[in-house]
Motif scaffolding. Structure first.
Motif, PDB file in Angstrom:
ATOM      1  N   VAL A  41       0.862  -1.174   0.000  1.00  0.00           N
ATOM      2  CA  VAL A  41       0.000   0.000   0.000  1.00  0.00           C
ATOM      3  C   VAL A  41       0.900   1.226   0.000  1.00  0.00           C
ATOM      4  CG1 VAL A  41      -1.845   1.235   1.198  1.00  0.00           C
ATOM      5  CG2 VAL A  41      -1.721  -1.270   1.336  1.00  0.00           C
ATOM      6  N   LEU A  42       0.662   2.135  -0.953  1.00  0.00           N
ATOM      7  CA  LEU A  42       1.482   3.332  -1.109  1.00  0.00           C
ATOM      8  C   LEU A  42       0.635   4.582  -0.931  1.00  0.00           C
ATOM      9  CD1 LEU A  42       3.361   2.300  -4.389  1.00  0.00           C
ATOM     10  CD2 LEU A  42       4.144   1.945  -2.039  1.00  0.00           C
ATOM     11  N   THR A  79       5.216   6.466  -0.415  1.00  0.00           N
ATOM     12  CA  THR A  79       5.709   5.940   0.851  1.00  0.00           C
ATOM     13  C   THR A  79       4.990   4.623   1.122  1.00  0.00           C
ATOM     14  OG1 THR A  79       6.113   8.150   1.740  1.00  0.00           O
ATOM     15  CG2 THR A  79       5.916   6.356   3.338  1.00  0.00           C
ATOM     16  N   ILE A  80       5.729   3.611   1.557  1.00  0.00           N
ATOM     17  CA  ILE A  80       5.142   2.299   1.805  1.00  0.00           C
ATOM     18  C   ILE A  80       4.410   2.316   3.149  1.00  0.00           C
ATOM     19  CG2 ILE A  80       5.583  -0.165   2.048  1.00  0.00           C
ATOM     20  CD1 ILE A  80       8.215   0.314   0.483  1.00  0.00           C
ATOM     21  N   ILE A  81       3.094   2.201   3.095  1.00  0.00           N
ATOM     22  CA  ILE A  81       2.273   2.231   4.306  1.00  0.00           C
ATOM     23  C   ILE A  81       2.129   0.834   4.902  1.00  0.00           C
ATOM     24  CG2 ILE A  81      -0.005   2.812   5.243  1.00  0.00           C
ATOM     25  CD1 ILE A  81      -0.320   4.775   2.905  1.00  0.00           C
ATOM     26  N   GLN A  87      -7.611   1.312  -5.866  1.00  0.00           N
ATOM     27  CA  GLN A  87      -7.854   2.368  -4.887  1.00  0.00           C
ATOM     28  C   GLN A  87      -9.295   2.296  -4.420  1.00  0.00           C
ATOM     29  OE1 GLN A  87      -7.311   5.432  -8.313  1.00  0.00           O
ATOM     30  NE2 GLN A  87      -8.305   6.544  -6.651  1.00  0.00           N
ATOM     31  N   PHE A  88      -9.610   3.016  -3.344  1.00  0.00           N
ATOM     32  CA  PHE A  88     -10.962   3.019  -2.806  1.00  0.00           C
ATOM     33  C   PHE A  88     -11.819   3.983  -3.620  1.00  0.00           C
ATOM     34  CE2 PHE A  88      -8.371   1.438   0.640  1.00  0.00           C
ATOM     35  CZ  PHE A  88      -9.154   0.410   1.164  1.00  0.00           C
ATOM     36  N   SER A  89     -12.883   3.463  -4.212  1.00  0.00           N
ATOM     37  CA  SER A  89     -13.660   4.258  -5.163  1.00  0.00           C
ATOM     38  C   SER A  89     -14.550   5.304  -4.505  1.00  0.00           C
ATOM     39  CB  SER A  89     -14.528   3.337  -6.028  1.00  0.00           C
ATOM     40  OG  SER A  89     -15.444   2.613  -5.230  1.00  0.00           O
ATOM     41  N   LEU A 148      -6.873   8.486   2.398  1.00  0.00           N
ATOM     42  CA  LEU A 148      -7.393   7.254   1.817  1.00  0.00           C
ATOM     43  C   LEU A 148      -7.653   7.416   0.321  1.00  0.00           C
ATOM     44  CD1 LEU A 148      -8.201   4.380   2.517  1.00  0.00           C
ATOM     45  CD2 LEU A 148     -10.525   5.206   2.935  1.00  0.00           C
ATOM     46  N   ALA A 149      -8.127   8.593  -0.081  1.00  0.00           N
ATOM     47  CA  ALA A 149      -8.393   8.837  -1.501  1.00  0.00           C
ATOM     48  C   ALA A 149      -7.104   8.813  -2.313  1.00  0.00           C
ATOM     49  CB  ALA A 149      -9.098  10.176  -1.674  1.00  0.00           C
ATOM     50  N   ASP A 150      -5.986   9.191  -1.692  1.00  0.00           N
ATOM     51  CA  ASP A 150      -4.694   9.200  -2.386  1.00  0.00           C
ATOM     52  C   ASP A 150      -3.980   7.854  -2.311  1.00  0.00           C
ATOM     53  OD1 ASP A 150      -5.161  11.838  -2.928  1.00  0.00           O
ATOM     54  OD2 ASP A 150      -3.791  12.624  -1.399  1.00  0.00           O
ATOM     55  N   CYS A 151      -4.526   6.927  -1.535  1.00  0.00           N
ATOM     56  CA  CYS A 151      -3.879   5.641  -1.295  1.00  0.00           C
ATOM     57  C   CYS A 151      -3.984   4.730  -2.520  1.00  0.00           C
ATOM     58  CB  CYS A 151      -4.579   4.987  -0.101  1.00  0.00           C
ATOM     59  SG  CYS A 151      -3.923   3.423   0.396  1.00  0.00           S
ATOM     60  N   ARG A 152      -2.911   3.993  -2.800  1.00  0.00           N
ATOM     61  CA  ARG A 152      -2.893   3.031  -3.895  1.00  0.00           C
ATOM     62  C   ARG A 152      -2.443   1.668  -3.361  1.00  0.00           C
ATOM     63  NH1 ARG A 152      -4.735   7.039  -5.444  1.00  0.00           N
ATOM     64  NH2 ARG A 152      -4.365   8.248  -7.347  1.00  0.00           N
ATOM     65  N   ILE A 153      -3.125   0.612  -3.806  1.00  0.00           N
ATOM     66  CA  ILE A 153      -2.698  -0.750  -3.462  1.00  0.00           C
ATOM     67  C   ILE A 153      -2.087  -1.355  -4.717  1.00  0.00           C
ATOM     68  CG2 ILE A 153      -3.350  -2.994  -2.541  1.00  0.00           C
ATOM     69  CD1 ILE A 153      -5.853  -0.259  -2.159  1.00  0.00           C
TER      70      ILE A 153
END
Length: 258
Positions: free
Chosen positions: A107-108, A113-115, A222-224, A231-236
């Motif tokens: 998760v970035l 940055t690696i979350i 990502q969370f739609s 969370l909106a900027d988070c990428r898996i």
């Protein structure tokens, strides 16, 4: 005279390459009203700011800036994953990471940055001194780290430059991403793809780990419906084996660890 909100609205409309008419049609308002908002002849309601921000796909943090410029309180905040109302989100992330084993996943955040990361990703990245909390971009720019174990580095780096620039464009321009894209482009210089360029469905990343070379391609999720800024900027990012050898090595590796 253009207001601060009007200037921001115009900037985002131009960033998304929409005319006032296009934006008006998509937001269900007249092009004339869009013009009045941009020039300051009309003031938006809070609902109008949120509507336009949604239509323009403005990131949540920048929507807060638009709200502030129009005289309203922020509508979005960034939560920590350990907060109570993020429990379902945290559980979903952990489920996706664990269910992806034996393949690597991480998760970035917005700046890579690696979350979070699963066991295989941790195993792979630890050999070049990378872990949760570290910047994947910094590791990509350090010749002694990720470039040293990616056998087709020039080819992969070229695609990463395009990805950084595309992500920056989505955010309406991100100085950090733009700077790193420029640094990476300068490092790889002029790269001439091989004669087979464009003939493959994907360009795999060939990652050297010990005596093995693992070949991967990746997908991004990502969370739609995320309203939280972070969370909106988070990428898996899920990595998948690009060949059968990689698949077998990873299965054996995880089995031995178990």
């Amino acid at each position: 005279m253009t207001t601060q909100f009007g200037g921001l609205l115009r900037e985002w409309r131009e960033t998304r390459k929409l005319s006032q008419l296009d934006l008006g049609l998509n937001a269900d308002v007249s092009a004339r009203h869009i013009s009045f908002l941009e020039t300051g002849r009309a003031r938006p309601s809070r609902a109008m700011v949120l509507n336009l921000g949604s239509v323009l796909e403005v990131p949540r943090g920048s929507r807060n800036a638009m709200l502030h410029a129009a005289g309203f309180a922020p509508g979005y905040r960034a939560r920590d994953l350990d907060e109570a109302d993020m429990v379902p989100v945290k559980a979903a992330l952990e489920w996706m990471l664990e269910r992806h084993l034996p393949y690597p996943a991480m998760v970035l955040d917005r700046h890579w940055t690696i979350i979070r990361s699963n066991a295989t990703a941790q195993m792979m990245l630890s050999q070049v001194g990378i872990g949760e909390g570290d910047s994947l971009i910094d590791a990509l720019l350090d010749a002694t780290r990720l470039p040293s174990v990616i056998e087709n580095w020039q080819e992969v780096a070229q695609h990463l430059v395009h990805r950084l620039r595309a992500e920056s464009a989505h955010f309406g321009g991100d100085a950090c991403l733009d700077e790193r894209a420029a640094q990476l482009a300068a490092q790889i210089g002029t790269f001439a793809p091989g004669s087979g360029a464009g003939g493959e469905a994907i360009v795999p990343t060939r990652y050297r780990m010990g005596t093995s070379t693992l070949s991967f391609f990746s997908t991004l999720s990502q969370f739609s419906t995320a309203e939280d800024i972070a969370l909106a900027d988070c990428r898996i990012e899920h990595l998948f084996p690009a060949d059968e050898q990689t698949r077998e090595v990873l299965k054996a590796l995880v089995a031995s660890e178990g």
